[in-house]
Design an enzyme around this catalytic site. Structure first.
Site, short mmCIF file in Angstrom:
data_model
loop_
_atom_site.label_atom_id
_atom_site.label_comp_id
_atom_site.label_asym_id
_atom_site.label_seq_id
_atom_site.Cartn_x
_atom_site.Cartn_y
_atom_site.Cartn_z
N SER A 156 -3.76 68.51 117.77
CA SER A 156 -2.59 68.94 117.71
C SER A 156 -1.51 67.75 117.74
O SER A 156 -1.45 67.10 117.10
CB SER A 156 -2.43 69.96 118.82
OG SER A 156 -1.31 70.63 118.94
N ASP A 300 -5.02 79.35 112.18
CA ASP A 300 -4.11 78.32 112.96
C ASP A 300 -2.76 78.43 112.76
O ASP A 300 -2.10 79.04 111.97
CB ASP A 300 -4.51 76.87 112.11
CG ASP A 300 -4.46 75.83 113.15
OD1 ASP A 300 -3.68 75.78 114.05
OD2 ASP A 300 -5.32 74.79 112.98
N HIS A 327 -5.67 77.70 116.14
CA HIS A 327 -5.37 76.15 116.72
C HIS A 327 -6.40 75.52 117.67
O HIS A 327 -6.45 74.33 117.46
CB HIS A 327 -4.03 76.20 117.44
CG HIS A 327 -3.39 74.96 117.44
ND1 HIS A 327 -3.09 74.11 116.45
CD2 HIS A 327 -2.85 74.07 118.66
CE1 HIS A 327 -2.52 72.89 116.86
NE2 HIS A 327 -2.29 73.24 118.14
#
Length: 355
Positions: A156, A300, A327
């Protein structure tokens, strides 16, 4: 790029040790190390504390201490983990304990400045990409990582940081892993608006947008809407009550000051005056020459096709698709995630890396 709760969120304190690099002089050159060798911490600088140590770094605003923890020993495969957020913690990576040790891969937990076990200064000028890049470089030096063994994995926000580090310091890297992060925040926002938004119930989306338009992000209704309609669909595809303990702890320890300054208050893209709003390194990906793995999930918050495309733009790329993943694919498509990750690391280590 943040998974989850804003109040906790987006994406632990041991004794302070010395900052000299660990002594790896006794490490064997045999890549097939034994279980005993992998777990042997004798004569290491962090032996007393079970692999945990504080590293002192220098910044334009003074010196600070960062928490790190080593797991295992392997002279040629060492992975430094960059957590999400910004302002998240290493805790979301704790599932790595179930997979990397059995593969003989050494790895390092690390709380970035402002995060949980590390120092948390109040100076907002510290929360910038260039300063974070120099932080990673100082951590690398302190841990004794180099181009013969150093794999950098960013998830991320950590994927942004890993990309930026590679563009400046890739000669220090053996391999790069960008997990669940696209190379362009504007592209991320477009995906959220044009793909993720329409998947929500129109009435729910309208109410979310209304709350955001009023900047009423502390309204309990905001997360009441997003948790079942967005997070359990695209951040971590499990019922809230089943979210793993490390993930919950990470959200509870999120530094909101760092998060909001860089990511913004919205949980539906990066908006407002967030410092990451215009970040875009898509045109620079061909400059990355080290073997690179990009990881994306079918569900995601980031566009999996964009992450696949990224693997074609770097000079030596491979894409890992997690068909059940969101995610946090290291949790909701765990076997796929870790099988592909360990295979990449071992292929690079053995010199057999192919797309």
């Amino acid at each position: 790029m943040k998974p989850l709760l804003p109040v906790l969120l987006f994406g632990l304190f041991l004794m302070q040790g010395c900052t000299a690099p660990p002594d790896d002089s006794a490490a064997t050159e045999n890549k097939d190390i034994t279980l005993q060798e992998y777990h042997d911490s004798s004569n290491r600088a962090d032996e007393l504390s079970g692999g945990a140590r504080m590293i002192k770094i220098s910044t334009p605003k003074g010196d600070f201490n960062l928490w790190t923890k080593r797991v295992g020993n392997n002279p040629t495969m060492k992975v430094l983990l960059l957590h999400g957020g910004p302002g998240g913690t290493h805790e979301a990576f704790e599932c790595f304990d179930s997979y990397l040790p059995t593969e003989g891969i050494e790895y390092y937990y690390y709380d970035q400045l402002g995060s949980h076990y590390s120092d948390q200064p109040n100076d907002t000028s510290l929360w910038s990409i260039p300063r974070f890049v120099e932080e990673v470089e100082q951590v690398r030096k302190a841990l004794g990582l180099n181009q013969d063994n150093f794999y950098l994995l960013g998830h991320s926000w950590g994927g942004i940081l890993a990309t930026e580090y590679a563009l400046k310091y890739q000669d220090n890297l053996k391999g790069l892993i960008i997990s669940n992060m696209v190379s362009s925040v504007p592209a991320y926002n477009t995906y959220a608006d044009e793909v993720l938004g329409p998947q929500m119930d129109p009435q729910v989306l309208a109410e979310v947008k209304q709350i955001e338009a009023k900047n009423d992000f502390t309204n309990p209704r905001y997360m009441e809407l997003l948790l079942p309609n967005f997070y359990t669909q695209h951040a971590l595809r499990m019922p809230i009550e089943q979210w793993p303990d490390p993930v919950n702890r990470m959200f509870n320890h999120m530094n909101q000051t760092v998060y909001v300054q860089m990511q913004g208050p919205s949980e539906f893209g990066i908006r407002g005056n967030a410092s990451l709003l215009h970040w875009d390194r898509s045109a620079d990906l061909p400059k990355i020459k080290v073997p690179t793995l990009t990881i994306g999930g079918q569900h995601d918050t980031m566009d999996p096709e964009h992450m696949k495309w990224m693997s074609t733009q770097v000079q030596q790329g491979r894409y890992l698709h997690c068909p059940e993943g969101s995610h946090m694919a290291m949790y909701d498509d765990q076997k796929t995630y870790f099988t592909g990750l360990t295979q990449f690391i071992k292929d690079v280590d053995s010199g057999t890396m192919q797309k």
